[in-house]
Design a protein around this motif. Structure first.
Motif, PDB file in Angstrom:
ATOM      1  N   GLY A 157     -30.655  -3.560 -78.093  1.00 42.59           N
ATOM      2  CA  GLY A 157     -29.506  -3.871 -77.247  1.00 42.59           C
ATOM      3  C   GLY A 157     -28.860  -2.653 -76.622  1.00 42.59           C
ATOM      4  N   THR A 158     -29.170  -1.459 -77.131  1.00 42.02           N
ATOM      5  CA  THR A 158     -28.653  -0.243 -76.506  1.00 42.02           C
ATOM      6  C   THR A 158     -29.338   0.035 -75.174  1.00 42.02           C
ATOM      7  OG1 THR A 158     -30.261   1.201 -77.640  1.00 42.02           O
ATOM      8  CG2 THR A 158     -28.181   0.744 -78.780  1.00 42.02           C
ATOM      9  N   GLY A 159     -30.463  -0.631 -74.922  1.00 41.88           N
ATOM     10  CA  GLY A 159     -31.156  -0.484 -73.648  1.00 41.88           C
ATOM     11  C   GLY A 159     -32.258   0.538 -73.639  1.00 41.88           C
ATOM     12  N   SER A 160     -32.384   1.331 -74.701  1.00 42.42           N
ATOM     13  CA  SER A 160     -33.404   2.384 -74.731  1.00 42.42           C
ATOM     14  C   SER A 160     -34.741   1.825 -75.192  1.00 42.42           C
ATOM     15  CB  SER A 160     -32.967   3.507 -75.670  1.00 42.42           C
ATOM     16  OG  SER A 160     -31.802   4.137 -75.192  1.00 42.42           O
ATOM     17  N   GLN A 161     -35.794   2.244 -74.496  1.00 45.13           N
ATOM     18  CA  GLN A 161     -37.148   1.866 -74.872  1.00 45.13           C
ATOM     19  C   GLN A 161     -37.973   3.078 -75.292  1.00 45.13           C
ATOM     20  OE1 GLN A 161     -38.107  -1.436 -74.869  1.00 45.13           O
ATOM     21  NE2 GLN A 161     -35.958  -1.835 -74.367  1.00 45.13           N
ATOM     22  N   SER A 162     -37.431   4.253 -75.104  1.00 47.65           N
ATOM     23  CA  SER A 162     -38.160   5.470 -75.467  1.00 47.65           C
ATOM     24  C   SER A 162     -37.279   6.350 -76.340  1.00 47.65           C
ATOM     25  CB  SER A 162     -38.581   6.248 -74.217  1.00 47.65           C
ATOM     26  OG  SER A 162     -37.450   6.854 -73.603  1.00 47.65           O
ATOM     27  N   LEU A 163     -37.925   7.257 -77.056  1.00 44.44           N
ATOM     28  CA  LEU A 163     -37.196   8.156 -77.937  1.00 44.44           C
ATOM     29  C   LEU A 163     -36.325   9.120 -77.144  1.00 44.44           C
ATOM     30  CD1 LEU A 163     -37.619   7.820 -80.957  1.00 44.44           C
ATOM     31  CD2 LEU A 163     -38.860   9.963 -80.989  1.00 44.44           C
TER      32      LEU A 163
END
Length: 299
Positions: free
Chosen positions: A101-107
């Motif tokens: 839910g934070t929107g991040s898909q990458s490190l």
């Protein structure tokens, strides 16, 4: 100044995402062309270092999460492994959904502080630690609230921890063995009294509810319906005296409604309505008997 809206924001984002896709394709082509170079270890290291440096700069530069994620994927920085520990009451699925839910898909784009704040907002979570392990792993370590008591607040029942912080609403079945506390200030003060009652274990085992009165003192409601009214000061000393009287005289097994320990010089015992009616009837019968004796044996 023209106000911003979701549509205009999306319109401005589309060119950036298109640029990210084009750059991503170029990076992929570069990686493919470099595949024939000697020293593959140094080749891969160079790609990761150069790519990671650029992506980090974009993140600091305030580029959108989607833009950074689109660039990070070819370098192998997408989040592929998530390890969760310390979750007894919080489901792993809910934790993962909160992280995504934070929107991040990458490190690269993942902000550990934002992720921690989002997870610590979950009902059972007291503290969380988020650690990124490049290129593709995230570790989430939780410390959860420990249920201590069931607080009756009006018509609602809420599970609270030892410090009195609310956790989740109580539902019948689970945690039914927790002590029940009632009244304003009860969650904050309950642990102190309950801990001190270790010295009266037999009495403590019979308590059904701890009732905070005017946020100054306690009443205890026992399983058999008897209420013990405790003084403001030295309540456990009063309980020790009640336990002694119960052990020697069976006080709490009698037909009584309450034992009032609030006065320094006496103990006030209130009978149940049935017991009071029987007592009054016995007194009346005794009075009649004395009158008959006087009548039959005049002085």
């Amino acid at each position: 100044m023209r106000p911003l809206n979701a549509t205009s924001g999306q319109d401005r984002l589309r060119p950036l995402l298109a640029q990210a896709r084009r750059l991503s394709g170029r990076i992929g082509n570069l990686h493919h062309r470099l595949a024939g170079w000697p020293l593959p270890r140094f080749r891969s290291l160079a790609i990761v270092v150069l790519g990671g440096t650029g992506l980090y700069g974009m993140t600091l530069g305030g580029h959108t999460t989607g833009f950074v994620d689109a660039l990070a994927t070819p370098f192998g920085f997408s989040i592929d492994k998530i390890e969760v520990s310390g979750n007894d009451e919080t489901s792993e699925i809910d934790i993962l959904q909160t992280l995504w839910g934070t929107g991040s898909q990458s490190l690269v784009s993942l902000d550990p502080t934002a992720a921690r704040n989002a997870i610590e907002a979950m009902p059972w979570v007291e503290r969380a630690a988020i650690t990124k392990y490049y290129p593709d792993r995230v570790r989430i370590e939780l410390m959860e609230h420990r249920p201590y008591a069931i607080w009756q607040r009006g018509g609602d029942f809420v599970i609270v921890d030892r410090e009195g912080r609310e956790i989740v609403p109580f539902t019948p079945g689970r945690f039914a063995d927790l002590p029940v506390i009632v009244g304003v200030g009860a969650p904050r003060e309950a642990a102190h009294l309950i801990d001190e009652m270790e010295v009266v274990p037999e009495l403590r085992a019979r308590v059904k509810a701890y009732i905070r009165v005017a946020d100054r003192r306690w009443d205890l409601r026992l399983e058999n319906g008897v209420t013990i009214r405790l003084p403001e000061s030295e309540p456990v000393e009063a309980l020790a005296e009640i336990e002694r009287m119960d052990r020697e005289q069976g006080l709490l097994s009698r037909d009584i409604a309450s034992v009032d320990m609030r006065l320094d010089d006496r103990i006030v015992i209130k009978l149940t309505p049935d017991a009071l009616a029987r007592r009054n009837a016995a007194l009346e019968e005794r009075e009649k008997m004395l009158k008959r004796r006087k009548k039959d044996n005049p002085a």
